[in-house]
Motif scaffolding. Structure first.
Motif: not given
Length: 347
Positions: A277-281, A293-297, A304-311
């Motif tokens: 989560t460091v880069m996302l934060n 506003c921050l959106q993410a695709e 890649n289920r783990m990245m869905y959970v990360t968001y």
């Protein structure tokens, strides 16, 4: 996976048989086996290209590994499986240990029966007859587009991972306390010209911790790097055992009122290091400072289920869904601090 797709893919790991493949003869019958012609140069060239290597051999482990050491080759093989198990079982163990997909592995063996057993049990594996070793380096699957600095030391980085994992297995306290002993330093910086080859490599090689699965060419990434309407960031990680190399990439498309996170990926080698989560934060902080506003695709894949959970854990909410395509949005009211066990350097 069809033959056409097999020819298009890139191999991340070559798994070698030993008898009548790496060396001439059968070790249990002849102690004086000799190396196949040019095999050392082939193994070293694959290593330099960043292609990992391992062994799946039906042999006495100690005897065969000692022979590899004697021949000066043992250091090139990660998680070698020298036992009496089916070769397919050994290859699955190797894939799980390295944490790569079966469709990125090539298996080389002289015995048609062994190749058939692997093909039947693991149809995604690319099986190669040892008679074809002379042309191995010319195969397109064995030729990455670029050989980066990270490519050249990839095996060493994985060997460092083995040392970290051994230390973690013997650690009695919590994982967070273990992570604090690693002295991790996470760096984030804008992509520079010297990073572009590795940036392309990351988009091509990274599947599990990848929010969209988008791949970008060197030329596309170069245009994003120069664009006033995009932010292209690359991340690196190191600890007391050595460097992990460049392990993260993000691409942000910047509009006046909204930023769109088009790509966020992390190498699977850092999955267990608590840095996901460091880069996302950091991106969330940048967006808040810019008052946008921050959106993410997000594009769902089978990996890649783990990245869905990360968001979701980072407070992103779904605002649009169309099949496997999702757009998330974050109000930036709650941004998690960086973990205490890691030093973050922002360039």
């Amino acid at each position: 996976m069809g033959e056409a797709n097999k020819k298009e893919r890139k191999i991340k790991c070559v798994v070698w048989d030993l008898d009548n493949t790496i060396w001439k003869g059968v070790l249990l019958e002849d102690e004086q086996v000799t190396l196949r012609e040019n095999i050392t140069d082939i193994i070293k060239t694959l290593d330099n290209r960043g292609i990992l290597q391992s062994v799946a051999s039906r042999n006495n482990h100690d005897h065969a590994f000692a022979k590899l050491e004697e021949l000066g080759l043992s250091e090139y093989f990660l998680y070698p499986q020298i036992n009496w198990n089916p070769k397919s079982s050994s290859i699955k163990t190797i894939a799980q240990s390295i944490n790569i997909g079966l469709d990125t592995i090539a298996f080389i063996d002289d015995q048609p029966m062994e190749r058939e057993e692997v093909s039947f049990s693991l149809p995604d594996i690319l099986c190669i007859d040892s008679e074809d070793i002379a042309t191995l380096l010319d195969r397109p699957e064995m030729n990455p587009r670029f050989i980066t600095e990270d490519s050249k030391i990839r095996r060493v980085m994985y060997m460092n991972d083995i040392q970290r994992n051994k230390m973690e297995e013997s650690f009695k306290d919590s994982q967070e306390e273990f992570l604090s002993t690693l002295n991790m330093v996470f760096s984030i910086s804008p992509v520079k010209p010297g990073d572009l080859q590795r940036a392309e490599e990351l988009t091509v090689r990274t599947h599990q911790l990848n929010t969209t699965g988008y791949t970008y060419s060197f030329e596309e990434l170069e245009s994003f790097m120069k664009s006033d309407n995009h932010i292209l960031l690359i991340a690196g990680l190191e600890d007391k055992f050595g460097t992990y190399g460049k392990i993260g990439l993000s691409l942000i498309e910047c509009h006046e009122d909204v930023w769109k996170l088009k790509l966020l990926l992390m190498s699977c080698r850092v999955m267990s290091r608590g840095v996901g989560t460091v880069m996302l934060n950091h991106i969330m902080r940048l967006a808040k400072e810019a008052n946008v506003c921050l959106q993410a695709e997000f594009v769902s894949t089978d990996r890649n289920r783990m990245m869905y959970v990360t968001y979701k854990f980072a407070g992103f909410k779904e605002i649009h869904e169309d099949g496997n395509f999702v757009i998330f949005e974050n109000d930036l009211q709650s941004i998690q601090p960086y973990p205490d066990y890691i030093e973050v350097n922002i360039a």
